[in-house]
Design a protein around this motif. Structure first.
Motif, mmCIF file in Angstrom:
data_model
loop_
_atom_site.group_PDB
_atom_site.id
_atom_site.type_symbol
_atom_site.label_atom_id
_atom_site.label_comp_id
_atom_site.label_asym_id
_atom_site.label_seq_id
_atom_site.Cartn_x
_atom_site.Cartn_y
_atom_site.Cartn_z
ATOM 1 N N GLY A 58 70.923 151.492 -123.707
ATOM 2 C CA GLY A 58 69.783 152.252 -123.242
ATOM 3 C C GLY A 58 68.492 151.458 -123.261
ATOM 4 O O GLY A 58 67.412 152.047 -123.372
ATOM 5 N N LEU A 59 68.592 150.141 -123.142
ATOM 6 C CA LEU A 59 67.421 149.278 -123.220
ATOM 7 C C LEU A 59 67.095 148.677 -121.855
ATOM 8 O O LEU A 59 67.971 148.534 -120.993
ATOM 9 C CB LEU A 59 67.662 148.141 -124.219
ATOM 10 N N THR A 60 65.842 148.309 -121.694
ATOM 11 C CA THR A 60 65.422 147.574 -120.500
ATOM 12 C C THR A 60 64.742 146.290 -120.945
ATOM 13 O O THR A 60 63.787 146.326 -121.744
ATOM 14 C CB THR A 60 64.426 148.413 -119.657
ATOM 15 N N LEU A 61 65.232 145.181 -120.463
ATOM 16 C CA LEU A 61 64.658 143.894 -120.853
ATOM 17 C C LEU A 61 63.413 143.600 -120.023
ATOM 18 O O LEU A 61 63.377 143.860 -118.814
ATOM 19 C CB LEU A 61 65.695 142.775 -120.650
ATOM 20 N N SER A 62 62.411 143.067 -120.675
ATOM 21 C CA SER A 62 61.148 142.748 -120.020
ATOM 22 C C SER A 62 61.086 141.244 -119.755
ATOM 23 O O SER A 62 60.998 140.447 -120.703
ATOM 24 C CB SER A 62 59.967 143.172 -120.895
ATOM 25 N N THR A 63 61.153 140.875 -118.495
ATOM 26 C CA THR A 63 61.181 139.460 -118.130
ATOM 27 C C THR A 63 59.774 138.938 -117.891
ATOM 28 O O THR A 63 59.037 139.442 -117.042
ATOM 29 C CB THR A 63 62.020 139.251 -116.855
ATOM 30 N N SER A 64 59.420 137.896 -118.639
ATOM 31 C CA SER A 64 58.116 137.270 -118.473
ATOM 32 C C SER A 64 58.163 136.181 -117.402
ATOM 33 O O SER A 64 57.208 135.996 -116.654
ATOM 34 C CB SER A 64 57.651 136.652 -119.802
ATOM 35 N N HIS A 65 59.304 135.487 -117.330
ATOM 36 C CA HIS A 65 59.431 134.403 -116.352
ATOM 37 C C HIS A 65 60.909 134.189 -116.036
ATOM 38 O O HIS A 65 61.760 134.264 -116.909
ATOM 39 C CB HIS A 65 58.817 133.109 -116.902
ATOM 40 N N GLU A 66 61.200 133.904 -114.772
ATOM 41 C CA GLU A 66 62.556 133.578 -114.338
ATOM 42 C C GLU A 66 62.564 132.187 -113.715
ATOM 43 O O GLU A 66 61.591 131.774 -113.078
ATOM 44 C CB GLU A 66 63.076 134.596 -113.312
ATOM 45 N N SER A 67 63.659 131.480 -113.884
ATOM 46 C CA SER A 67 63.776 130.142 -113.315
ATOM 47 C C SER A 67 65.247 129.839 -113.049
ATOM 48 O O SER A 67 66.144 130.402 -113.689
ATOM 49 C CB SER A 67 63.189 129.089 -114.275
ATOM 50 N N ILE A 68 65.495 128.943 -112.119
ATOM 51 C CA ILE A 68 66.880 128.503 -111.864
ATOM 52 C C ILE A 68 67.249 127.354 -112.791
ATOM 53 O O ILE A 68 68.409 126.967 -112.873
ATOM 54 C CB ILE A 68 67.063 128.058 -110.396
ATOM 55 N N ASN A 69 66.260 126.820 -113.513
ATOM 56 C CA ASN A 69 66.475 125.650 -114.352
ATOM 57 C C ASN A 69 66.364 126.029 -115.822
ATOM 58 O O ASN A 69 65.302 126.447 -116.291
ATOM 59 C CB ASN A 69 65.443 124.563 -114.004
ATOM 60 N N TYR A 70 67.460 125.885 -116.560
ATOM 61 C CA TYR A 70 67.449 126.286 -117.963
ATOM 62 C C TYR A 70 66.525 125.396 -118.797
ATOM 63 O O TYR A 70 65.934 125.829 -119.772
ATOM 64 C CB TYR A 70 68.868 126.282 -118.538
ATOM 65 N N ARG A 71 66.389 124.119 -118.395
ATOM 66 C CA ARG A 71 65.516 123.218 -119.133
ATOM 67 C C ARG A 71 64.054 123.680 -119.071
ATOM 68 O O ARG A 71 63.302 123.557 -120.052
ATOM 69 C CB ARG A 71 65.644 121.813 -118.550
ATOM 70 N N THR A 72 63.649 124.236 -117.920
ATOM 71 C CA THR A 72 62.288 124.776 -117.780
ATOM 72 C C THR A 72 62.058 125.907 -118.766
ATOM 73 O O THR A 72 60.998 125.991 -119.413
ATOM 74 C CB THR A 72 62.066 125.285 -116.342
ATOM 75 N N LEU A 73 63.056 126.778 -118.911
ATOM 76 C CA LEU A 73 62.926 127.917 -119.821
ATOM 77 C C LEU A 73 62.843 127.461 -121.272
ATOM 78 O O LEU A 73 62.082 128.029 -122.075
ATOM 79 C CB LEU A 73 64.104 128.874 -119.621
ATOM 80 N N ILE A 74 63.605 126.442 -121.624
ATOM 81 C CA ILE A 74 63.556 125.922 -122.994
ATOM 82 C C ILE A 74 62.179 125.334 -123.291
ATOM 83 O O ILE A 74 61.592 125.572 -124.355
ATOM 84 C CB ILE A 74 64.658 124.866 -123.202
ATOM 85 N N THR A 75 61.642 124.583 -122.342
ATOM 86 C CA THR A 75 60.314 123.996 -122.524
ATOM 87 C C THR A 75 59.253 125.072 -122.690
ATOM 88 O O THR A 75 58.339 124.964 -123.534
ATOM 89 C CB THR A 75 59.961 123.089 -121.334
ATOM 90 N N MET A 76 59.370 126.139 -121.907
ATOM 91 C CA MET A 76 58.409 127.238 -122.017
ATOM 92 C C MET A 76 58.519 127.926 -123.369
ATOM 93 O O MET A 76 57.503 128.353 -123.952
ATOM 94 C CB MET A 76 58.615 128.233 -120.874
#
Length: 318
Positions: A224-242
Motif C-alpha cells: 500500500g505504498l507509493t515510492l517518491s522518485t526524485s530522479h530517474e536515469s538509465i545509468n546506474y553509475r549516475t545514481l550512485i554518484t548522486m
C-alpha cells in the motif's frame, strides 16, 4: 529422390544431372563409372532415363567415343553454371559459419556488464585466443529485438515469468535490490532499510521502463505504498554518484553496487524478500547456437552459480 521441376509436367532428377555432367566432362561412360564407383551399365541407364525425361538426345554414341549433341552442349552449359553457383553458395555458408565460430555477440544489462562479466570475458578469451567478442550494453526492454533478429547470439539480464514465448529463458538466480544511502544519513536507518522507510525518502531510480523500477513499484504497492522518485536515469553509475553527494537514496540491483566507495555512502539491504529480480540467459527459441556462444553461456552459468549476491531462483517474480 532429389528433383527439380523445370516446368509443369517436367521434373528432372538432380542425381541424373550430376551423372550427365560427369559423362560430358570425361566424354566417357567408363571414366564416369570409375569416378562414381557405379557400374557402367548403371551410368548408361541414368543417361537414358534423363534423355527420356527431357525428350532429347544428349549424347552421340559410337563403339569408340561419346560426344555431346547440340542439346547436350546447351544443357551442360546451364547445368554446370547452376552447380557452380550452388557450390559458391554452400562455401559461403560454410565461411559464414566459420566466422561465427570465431566470434560471439551478446547483450547485457549495464549493472551486470560492470560487475562480474569483465572477469568472465577475460577467462573466456584466455581459453579462446583470437576470439572476437561483442558486448552490447542495454536495458532489458531493448534486448528481445536483437536476440530474435539474430543480431546477438544471446542476452544476459532480468527476466519475467511472462517473457516473450519465442524466447528461451534460462534462469540463473535471484538478485536482491539494495539501497545506496549517503553516509551522513546512515544514522536514520538500521542495519537494513524497509520499503516504508524508502517511501519517505527522495529516491534515485532507474527509468520507469526498467524492470528494476517496475519490480520496486510492485513490491511497494503490495504494502500500500507509493515510492517518491526524485530522479530517474538509465545509468546506474549516475545514481550512485548522486547518492554519494547526498541528493537522495539510490535503489539498485546488488550487482550495480559491488564497487561503491564506502567512504561517501553505505549499501544497505532491503528487508523485503519481494524486492529482487530474476537474472537469466535469454536466447531465441528454436535457433541453434554456435559452439562458441554455447561455451560462453556455459561459463556464465558456472560463474554465476558461485556469486555470493545471487540466490537460487524460487517462485516466479520480477
Amino acid at each position: 529422390m532429389l528433383a527439380v521441376t523445370l516446368k509443369p509436367g517436367l521434373t528432372v532428377n538432380l542425381n541424373l544431372l550430376q551423372t550427365f555432367v560427369l559423362v560430358a566432362r570425361y566424354q566417357s561412360f567408363k571414366e564416369a563409372s570409375d569416378h562414381t564407383g557405379r557400374s557402367r551399365s548403371a551410368i548408361s541407364a541414368q543417361i537414358r532415363q534423363l534423355e527420356e525425361q527431357l525428350g532429347l538426345a544428349l549424347f552421340e554414341r559410337t563403339t569408340r567415343s561419346v560426344s555431346l549433341t547440340a542439346h547436350g552442349s546447351a544443357l551442360l552449359d546451364g547445368v554446370q553454371d547452376s552447380f557452380d553457383r550452388m557450390c559458391v553458395g554452400i562455401c559461403g555458408l560454410s565461411d559464414d559459419a566459420g566466422a561465427r565460430s570465431r566470434s560471439v555477440a551478446f547483450a547485457c544489462s549495464n549493472s551486470l556488464s560492470g560487475s562480474i562479466i569483465p572477469e568472465i570475458l577475460a577467462e573466456f578469451r584466455a581459453r579462446h585466443p583470437g576470439l572476437h567478442i561483442d558486448l552490447l550494453e542495454m536495458p532489458r526492454y531493448q534486448m528481445s529485438a536483437p536476440v530474435l533478429a539474430g543480431d546477438v547470439d544471446f542476452a544476459l539480464g532480468p527476466v519475467l515469468c511472462d517473457d516473450d514465448p519465442t524466447l528461451r529463458i534460462d534462469v540463473l538466480g535471484e538478485e536482491p535490490f539494495v539501497a545506496v544511502v549517503p553516509r551522513d544519513r546512515r544514522a536514520a536507518y538500521g542495519e537494513t532499510v524497509s520499503l516504508r522507510q524508502l517511501a519517505t525518502a527522495p529516491l534515485l531510480l532507474l527509468t520507469r521502463r526498467s524492470m528494476t523500477w517496475q519490480a520496486l513499484d510492485r513490491a511497494a504497492r503490495r504494502q500500500g505504498l507509493t515510492l517518491s522518485t526524485s530522479h530517474e536515469s538509465i545509468n546506474y553509475r549516475t545514481l550512485i554518484t548522486m547518492a554519494e553527494i547526498g541528493t537522495g537514496v539510490a535503489v539498485l540491483p546488488k550487482s550495480a553496487t559491488l564497487h561503491v566507495e564506502t567512504d561517501r555512502c553505505v549499501v544497505l539491504d532491503i528487508d523485503d524478500p519481494q524486492t529482487n529480480r530474476r537474472i537469466g540467459l535469454i536466447s531465441a527459441r528454436g535457433r541453434p547456437l554456435s559452439r562458441t556462444a554455447s561455451d560462453l553461456m556455459a561459463l556464465i552459468r558456472c560463474r554465476f552459480a558461485t556469486c555470493a549476491w545471487l540466490s537460487p531462483a524460487t517462485a516466479p517474480g520480477g
